[in-house]
Design a protein around this motif. Structure first.
Motif, PDB file in Angstrom:
ATOM      1  N   ASP A  46       0.852  -1.176   0.000  1.00 34.67           N
ATOM      2  CA  ASP A  46       0.000   0.000   0.000  1.00 34.67           C
ATOM      3  C   ASP A  46       0.898   1.239   0.000  1.00 34.67           C
ATOM      4  N   HIS A  47       1.186   1.723  -1.196  1.00 36.11           N
ATOM      5  CA  HIS A  47       2.113   2.843  -1.325  1.00 36.11           C
ATOM      6  C   HIS A  47       1.536   4.140  -0.775  1.00 36.11           C
ATOM      7  N   LYS A  48       0.220   4.281  -0.818  1.00 32.41           N
ATOM      8  CA  LYS A  48      -0.384   5.485  -0.241  1.00 32.41           C
ATOM      9  C   LYS A  48      -0.179   5.483   1.264  1.00 32.41           C
ATOM     10  N   GLN A  49      -0.405   4.339   1.887  1.00 31.69           N
ATOM     11  CA  GLN A  49      -0.220   4.251   3.335  1.00 31.69           C
ATOM     12  C   GLN A  49       1.242   4.516   3.693  1.00 31.69           C
TER      13      GLN A  49
END
Length: 79
Positions: free
Chosen positions: A67-70
Motif C-alpha cells: 500500500d504505497h499510499k499508506q
C-alpha cells in the motif's frame, strides 16, 4: 557545435519545407530531424524495443507490492 551543410539540394529542400511550414529554416530542419528520428525509432524490431524496456525495468529494480499510499502517509506523518 554548429551544423554547416554546403549542399545545394539540401538548401533547396530546407527552403521548400520553410515555405510549406511557414517557419524558420532552423525550426523546419529541427522538426524534420525529430520526425525522422521518431520514425526510425518506431520501426526498430520488437526484439530491440523490448530489450530496451527490459533494461529499464532491471535498472528500476524490483516491484515492491504494498500500500504505497499508506507508506507515503506514514512517511509524512499523516497516518
Amino acid at each position: 557545435m554548429a551544423l554547416y551543410i554546403k549542399d545545394p539540394e539540401v538548401d533547396r529542400l530546407a527552403n521548400e519545407l520553410v515555405s510549406l511550414t511557414k517557419t524558420s529554416k532552423v525550426d523546419a530542419v529541427k522538426a524534420a530531424l525529430k520526425r525522422e528520428i521518431a520514425t526510425r525509432k518506431g520501426s526498430l524490431p520488437i526484439r530491440e524495443r523490448l530489450a530496451k524496456s527490459l533494461k529499464m525495468a532491471r535498472e528500476a529494480g524490483p516491484y515492491a507490492p504494498g500500500d504505497h499510499k499508506q507508506e507515503a502517509d506514514e512517511m509524512w506523518g499523516e497516518a
